[in-house]
Design an enzyme around this catalytic site. Structure first.
Site, PDB file in Angstrom:
ATOM      1  N   HIS A 139     101.392  -1.589  39.581  1.00  0.00           N
ATOM      2  CA  HIS A 139     101.111  -2.900  40.178  1.00  0.00           C
ATOM      3  C   HIS A 139     100.046  -2.675  41.260  1.00  0.00           C
ATOM      4  O   HIS A 139      99.968  -1.599  41.843  1.00  0.00           O
ATOM      5  CB  HIS A 139     102.427  -3.385  40.806  1.00  0.00           C
ATOM      6  CG  HIS A 139     102.416  -4.782  41.324  1.00  0.00           C
ATOM      7  ND1 HIS A 139     101.885  -5.114  42.545  1.00  0.00           N
ATOM      8  CD2 HIS A 139     102.923  -5.945  40.818  1.00  0.00           C
ATOM      9  CE1 HIS A 139     102.053  -6.406  42.758  1.00  0.00           C
ATOM     10  NE2 HIS A 139     102.676  -6.931  41.726  1.00  0.00           N
ATOM     11  N   ASP A 216     108.092   3.127  43.220  1.00  0.00           N
ATOM     12  CA  ASP A 216     108.059   1.672  43.362  1.00  0.00           C
ATOM     13  C   ASP A 216     109.200   1.131  42.505  1.00  0.00           C
ATOM     14  O   ASP A 216     109.109   1.109  41.276  1.00  0.00           O
ATOM     15  CB  ASP A 216     106.694   1.167  42.886  1.00  0.00           C
ATOM     16  CG  ASP A 216     106.644  -0.351  42.734  1.00  0.00           C
ATOM     17  OD1 ASP A 216     107.689  -1.007  42.892  1.00  0.00           O
ATOM     18  OD2 ASP A 216     105.548  -0.867  42.451  1.00  0.00           O
ATOM     19  N   GLN A 219     110.978  -3.374  40.136  1.00  0.00           N
ATOM     20  CA  GLN A 219     111.524  -3.909  38.875  1.00  0.00           C
ATOM     21  C   GLN A 219     112.699  -3.093  38.341  1.00  0.00           C
ATOM     22  O   GLN A 219     113.199  -3.388  37.260  1.00  0.00           O
ATOM     23  CB  GLN A 219     110.424  -3.949  37.801  1.00  0.00           C
ATOM     24  CG  GLN A 219     109.225  -4.805  38.153  1.00  0.00           C
ATOM     25  CD  GLN A 219     109.549  -6.295  38.223  1.00  0.00           C
ATOM     26  OE1 GLN A 219     110.601  -6.750  37.750  1.00  0.00           O
ATOM     27  NE2 GLN A 219     108.670  -7.060  38.830  1.00  0.00           N
ATOM     28  N   LYS A 242     113.586  -9.957  44.386  1.00  0.00           N
ATOM     29  CA  LYS A 242     113.655  -9.677  42.944  1.00  0.00           C
ATOM     30  C   LYS A 242     115.081  -9.289  42.533  1.00  0.00           C
ATOM     31  O   LYS A 242     115.361  -9.098  41.359  1.00  0.00           O
ATOM     32  CB  LYS A 242     112.669  -8.576  42.563  1.00  0.00           C
ATOM     33  CG  LYS A 242     111.197  -9.035  42.708  1.00  0.00           C
ATOM     34  CD  LYS A 242     110.269  -7.992  42.173  1.00  0.00           C
ATOM     35  CE  LYS A 242     108.828  -8.192  42.638  1.00  0.00           C
ATOM     36  NZ  LYS A 242     108.143  -9.300  41.958  1.00  0.00           N
ATOM     37  N   CYS A 380      99.088  -8.765  38.315  1.00  0.00           N
ATOM     38  CA  CYS A 380      98.749  -7.800  39.388  1.00  0.00           C
ATOM     39  C   CYS A 380      98.653  -6.376  38.839  1.00  0.00           C
ATOM     40  O   CYS A 380      99.102  -5.421  39.491  1.00  0.00           O
ATOM     41  CB  CYS A 380      99.757  -7.848  40.529  1.00  0.00           C
ATOM     42  SG  CYS A 380      99.784  -9.403  41.377  1.00  0.00           S
TER      43      CYS A 380
HETATM   44  N1  PLP Z   1     105.639  -3.417  42.279  1.00  0.00           N
HETATM   45  C1  PLP Z   1     105.992  -4.012  41.141  1.00  0.00           C
HETATM   46  C2  PLP Z   1     106.234  -3.177  39.923  1.00  0.00           C
HETATM   47  C3  PLP Z   1     106.141  -5.394  41.089  1.00  0.00           C
HETATM   48  O1  PLP Z   1     106.489  -5.985  39.947  1.00  0.00           O
HETATM   49  C4  PLP Z   1     105.901  -6.148  42.265  1.00  0.00           C
HETATM   50  C5  PLP Z   1     105.986  -7.612  42.230  1.00  0.00           C
HETATM   51  O2  PLP Z   1     105.874  -8.251  41.220  1.00  0.00           O
HETATM   52  C6  PLP Z   1     105.556  -5.475  43.425  1.00  0.00           C
HETATM   53  C7  PLP Z   1     105.437  -4.115  43.395  1.00  0.00           C
HETATM   54  C8  PLP Z   1     105.315  -6.208  44.705  1.00  0.00           C
HETATM   55  O3  PLP Z   1     106.491  -6.768  45.175  1.00  0.00           O
HETATM   56  P1  PLP Z   1     106.467  -7.734  46.442  1.00  0.00           P
HETATM   57  O4  PLP Z   1     105.445  -8.791  46.151  1.00  0.00           O
HETATM   58  O5  PLP Z   1     107.851  -8.264  46.514  1.00  0.00           O
HETATM   59  O6  PLP Z   1     106.093  -6.918  47.623  1.00  0.00           O
END
Ligand code: PLP
Length: 421
Positions: A139, A216, A219, A242, A380
């Site tokens: 992401h 990270d 998900q 999430k 993203c």
């Molecule tokens: N990493 C992954 C794999 C994501 O799917 C997301 C959000 O969709 C993020 C990071 C960023 O999360 P946040 O916007 O809650 O900081």
């Protein structure tokens, strides 16, 4: 058939069988609403999940009855709010099986957690010519913070490639290490492909080179059991929103030895021990990384969300969502000219797809008119889109409150839209 509202019986988990879906859906009032006069079918859970009553009620309750700023308050309310806030830290610790609450830093979300680490780790341990390893399926929030660091410090970014099924090429990963490699930062579950990466193996390989690993977990934490000690990860990031919790709260887990060695990310109240104009000393862990008034209402609500998830059981959630995703995959594959992006052997509850040359935006907009909420675009993850040779996809992402009936609606909706082109 178990019909009881889970919030009234959270110490008594629902049996995982017939009727559980209905009882659970009753805990999420938004799922009862209609859009354009049609029942809402919410399949955008990878973007954010809906909130059970207990989470929303916790926010109301704390503002109405307990609200006071936390830490160092001598009065009753402040102490009560502090107790709730710190109990939430303990709830998070237990949820991911960290050793100590010193290892649980509250942030605004996954993005801030990664930025915190990129800044602090970068300040402490990275110099020009050093290298950070990420992957093709990251992401943007696990790409751009490293690019900012690269621009600031002259650090190089190396990227693990993927195969056409959307799996990391582990043999290629092994070749990326050099004596300048200082950190590996990898997504646990891809928000586009659904791939569940082999984190334990990734960590073992990195540790063999004495390189720490950040995961990270945006998900993964909502969908599969995560034990940071068992995975032996050095850092782990995730977002409350999430996992059925509120927006604006997240977590950075870090092994104590690492967090101790890192400098603060931001300065201000809460993170200091003593301040003079000549010299400031910093607070102990985890407060060293928590400058300013924390979102203590949000942390309590996050603990409520984790309580809710615990009551159902992550193993049950993973099993149910796996079955639902397999069913959805079968249904979608029967649709003429539908292509699925991401067919990893180990996959979470995300399906990215395109139908013929129908633009993802058109598909998403027309599905929306049928009451079906999906996400469209690059999610993203533009470098991943480039790897797959597309500009964007349509993404349906499932939670434990989704049903096979909703999947049938999705499949019928896609066919209906396809016929219009
Ligand atoms: N990493 C992954 C794999 C994501 O799917 C997301 C959000 O969709 C993020 C990071 C960023 O999360 P946040 O916007 O809650 O900081």
């Amino acid at each position: 058939m178990q019909k009881e509202n889970i919030n009234k019986s959270s110490s008594n988990p629902l049996s995982f069988g017939e009727g559980w879906g209905e009882a659970i859906r009753a805990d999420f009032p938004i799922l009862q609403r209609e859009v354009y006069g049609k029942p809402l079918i919410y399949l955008d859970n990878a973007a954010t999940t809906q909130k059970p009553r207990s989470v929303v009620e916790s926010i109301n309750h704390e503002y109405y009855s307990v609200n006071a700023n936390v830490h160092r308050g001598v009065h009753f309310l402040s102490q009560q709010a502090t107790e709730l806030h710190e109990a939430s830290r303990e709830a998070v610790r237990r949820f991911i099986n960290a050793k100590s609450t010193n290892e649980i830093v509250f942030t605004r979300g996954t993005t801030e957690s990664i930025n915190l680490l990129a800044f602090s780790f970068g300040e402490a341990f990275l110099a020009e010519g050093d290298e950070v390893i990420i992957s093709t399926m990251e992401h943007h929030s696990n790409i751009v913070p490293w690019q900012l660091l690269a621009a600031r410090k002259g650090v190089a970014i190396k990227v693990i490639p993927i195969n056409d099924k959307g799996e990391l090429l582990i043999d290629e990963y092994k070749t990326l290490f050099s004596e300048r490699t200082k950190l590996v930062s990898i997504v646990h579950v891809s928000n586009v492909l659904g791939t569940i990466n082999p984190i334990k193996e990734i960590v073992q390989i990195a540790h063999a080179h004495e390189v720490p690993v950040l995961i990270d977990g945006a998900q993964s934490v909502p969908h599969i059991p995560v034990d940071v000690q068992e995975l032996d990860v050095d850092f782990y990031a995730f977002s409350a929103h999430k996992i059925y919790g509120p927006t604006g709260i997240g977590v950075l887990y870090g092994k104590e030895k690492w967090l101790d060695a890192l400098p603060p990310y931001q300065g201000g109240g809460e993170m200091i021990q003593t301040v003079t104009f000549e010299k400031t000393t910093f607070n102990e862990l985890p407060f060293k990384f928590e400058a300013g008034t924390p979102d203590y209402i949000g942390t309590t609500a996050l603990a409520k969300a984790l309580e809710y998830v615990n009551a159902i059981g992550l193993k049950n959630i993973a099993e149910y969502e796996h079955e639902l995703t397999q069913y959805a995959t079968q249904q979608l594959k029967q649709i003429d000219k539908l292509r699925i992006f991401g067919e990893a052997e180990h996959k979470s509850s995300v399906i990215s797809f395109l139908v013929g040359d129908i633009h993802h935006f058109d598909m998403g907009t027309l599905l929306d008119r049928l009451g079906i909420a999906v996400r469209t675009g690059h999610h993203c993850a533009q470098p991943l889109m480039q790897r797959m040779g597309v500009e964007g996809t349509v993404r349906a992402s499932f939670a434990f409150y989704n049903t096979k009936e909703e999947v049938d609606f999705l499949a019928a909706g896609i066919e209906r839209v396809a016929k219009m082109f």
